[in-house]
Design an enzyme around this catalytic site. Structure first.
Site, short mmCIF file in Angstrom:
data_model
loop_
_atom_site.label_atom_id
_atom_site.label_comp_id
_atom_site.label_asym_id
_atom_site.label_seq_id
_atom_site.Cartn_x
_atom_site.Cartn_y
_atom_site.Cartn_z
N GLU A 140 0.82 -1.21 0.00
CA GLU A 140 0.00 0.00 0.00
C GLU A 140 0.85 1.26 0.00
O GLU A 140 0.50 2.27 -0.63
CB GLU A 140 -0.92 0.01 1.23
N TRP A 198 19.37 -37.12 -17.28
CA TRP A 198 18.23 -36.35 -16.80
C TRP A 198 16.98 -37.09 -17.22
O TRP A 198 16.82 -37.42 -18.41
CB TRP A 198 18.22 -34.94 -17.37
N ARG A 231 12.23 -23.01 -6.81
CA ARG A 231 13.26 -22.67 -5.82
C ARG A 231 13.25 -21.17 -5.52
O ARG A 231 13.38 -20.76 -4.36
CB ARG A 231 14.64 -23.08 -6.33
N ASP A 273 24.07 -37.14 -5.57
CA ASP A 273 24.07 -36.07 -6.56
C ASP A 273 25.02 -34.91 -6.23
O ASP A 273 25.34 -34.13 -7.12
CB ASP A 273 22.66 -35.50 -6.73
N LEU A 318 21.82 -26.90 -5.09
CA LEU A 318 20.49 -26.45 -4.64
C LEU A 318 20.28 -24.95 -4.76
O LEU A 318 19.44 -24.38 -4.07
CB LEU A 318 20.23 -26.88 -3.18
N PRO A 325 13.05 -40.04 -2.12
CA PRO A 325 11.85 -40.80 -1.77
C PRO A 325 11.68 -41.08 -0.28
O PRO A 325 10.56 -41.06 0.23
CB PRO A 325 12.04 -42.11 -2.55
N ALA A 351 10.70 -37.79 1.46
CA ALA A 351 9.33 -37.48 1.08
C ALA A 351 8.35 -38.37 1.84
O ALA A 351 7.30 -37.90 2.30
CB ALA A 351 9.16 -37.65 -0.42
N GLY A 352 8.70 -39.65 2.00
CA GLY A 352 7.84 -40.55 2.75
C GLY A 352 7.65 -40.12 4.19
O GLY A 352 6.55 -40.21 4.73
#
Length: 357
Positions: A47, A164, A178, A194, A198, A287, A290-291
């Protein structure tokens, strides 16, 4: 208001712990005379940018704002009072402010005789600010889990090769994610296989997110790892009892181990990040990590980049998530599908619980 929503999105990744907000000012005749967005924490709010551009032409006009104007003094003054002092006659905002320290702006405006309306394009405004709104409502960062997989759900081949799977177009889109996040989180498996940096690449002016590696036993991140370079700040999250003599002390975040299963306590990790001002997390893998997030109920959005490739073997996108039978499955509602080169990007959110499940 649609222009204000678009402006708000320009602040993604740069405003935490504050929200992204956009604002447009019309003069008394209905002509646009000012616009702005919150660009960085500690800087002027949307604003204020819009009012400065509008100048005296704001008097008697209308302000459109994606979030209820704030009503408190922090590093900047209250926007509700600024709108009153500018002589704005009418304020239209999309989403009410759930932050108890900042809410009440609408009441302040009404008390000063300003006409106030709420709810215009609320769904669109909420979507662009979902990370901050989630963090306020749940007291933890918003988590977006991103993965890239083959059409048969593999994130790597049987020999662990994964570069890839998806196209350059998909990989460029990941850098956008990202750039919009406060922190990027990966697990020890990804760090070990890897050696990722990042960092955000290919997006001009992007604020580099905090890099977080969940390395429970402090064995994956070694001296010289790319994630420890000077590109962006880094935290290596380890168990309370892990030996970290090989890591810089300022990079180490000690957390309790998970009560059930391997790894660290996900809630403790998110709480520690929230305390550092992180309001949005991009969970990039792998994985197993993530689990653990899915098992903890800590995934708010899933973005899958699916390549038209078949492998037939290799790790799946999601490891054990504490789901042992179909009735326990985490069911999702697809909110968006986009072609990126040869790939398909699917965005989905956890579906409301259905009766009988």
């Amino acid at each position: 208001m649609r222009r204000a929503v678009a402006l708000a999105a320009r602040g993604l990744g740069a405003t935490s712990p504050n929200p992204v907000v956009g604002s447009v000012i019309l003069d008394a005749a209905g002509e646009q005379v000012g616009e702005g967005f919150h660009q960085r924490a500690g800087g002027p709010h949307a604003e204020i940018h819009a009012l400065r551009e509008a100048g005296e032409r704001a008097r008697g006009g209308t302000a459109y704002v994606t979030l209820e104007p704030c009503n408190h003094t922090g590093r900047t003054g209250p926007c509700a009072q600024a709108l009153v002092e500018a002589g704005v006659r009418r304020v239209v905002y999309a989403v009410g402010d759930p932050n108890p320290q900042a809410t009440g702006g609408a009441d302040t405006l009404r008390a000063a005789g300003v006409e106030v309306e709420q709810g215009l394009l609320a769904e669109e405004a909420e979507a662009v600010n979902i990370a901050w709104l989630t963090s306020v409502r749940l007291g933890r960062p918003y988590v977006l889990w991103k993965y890239a997989a083959t059409l048969d759900g593999r994130v790597a081949a049987a020999d662990s090769s994964s570069r890839w799977i998806t196209s350059p177009e998909s990989r460029a889109d990941v850098h956008r994610l990202r750039a919009e996040a406060d922190a990027v989180v990966v697990g020890s498996g990804t760090a070990r296989s890897d050696d990722p940096q990042l960092a955000v690449r290919g997006i001009e002016g992007a604020v580099q997110p905090l890099r977080v590696v969940v390395d429970t036993d402090a064995t994956a991140v070694r001296p010289g790892a790319r994630v420890l370079d000077a590109t962006a700040p880094t935290l290596v999250a380890v168990a309370d009892d892990a030996r970290t003599d090989h890591l810089p002390a300022e990079n180490v975040l000690r957390l309790p181990r998970a009560e059930a299963g391997p790894g660290l306590d996900v809630e403790a990790l998110l709480a520690a990040l929230h305390a550092r001002g992180v309001r949005s997390v991009l969970l990039e893998g792998g994985p197993v990590l993530a689990g653990s997030f899915v098992s903890a109920g800590a995934v708010d959005t899933v973005v899958g980049y699916i390549a038209p490739v078949l492998l037939g073997a290799g790790p799946a996108a999601l490891a054990d998530a504490g789901i042992s039978t179909l009735s326990q499955a985490l069911r999702l509602d697809v909110t968006d599908t986009v072609r990126l080169g040869p790939d398909l990007r699917i965005t989905a959110v956890p579906a409301p619980a259905r009766k009988g499940n």
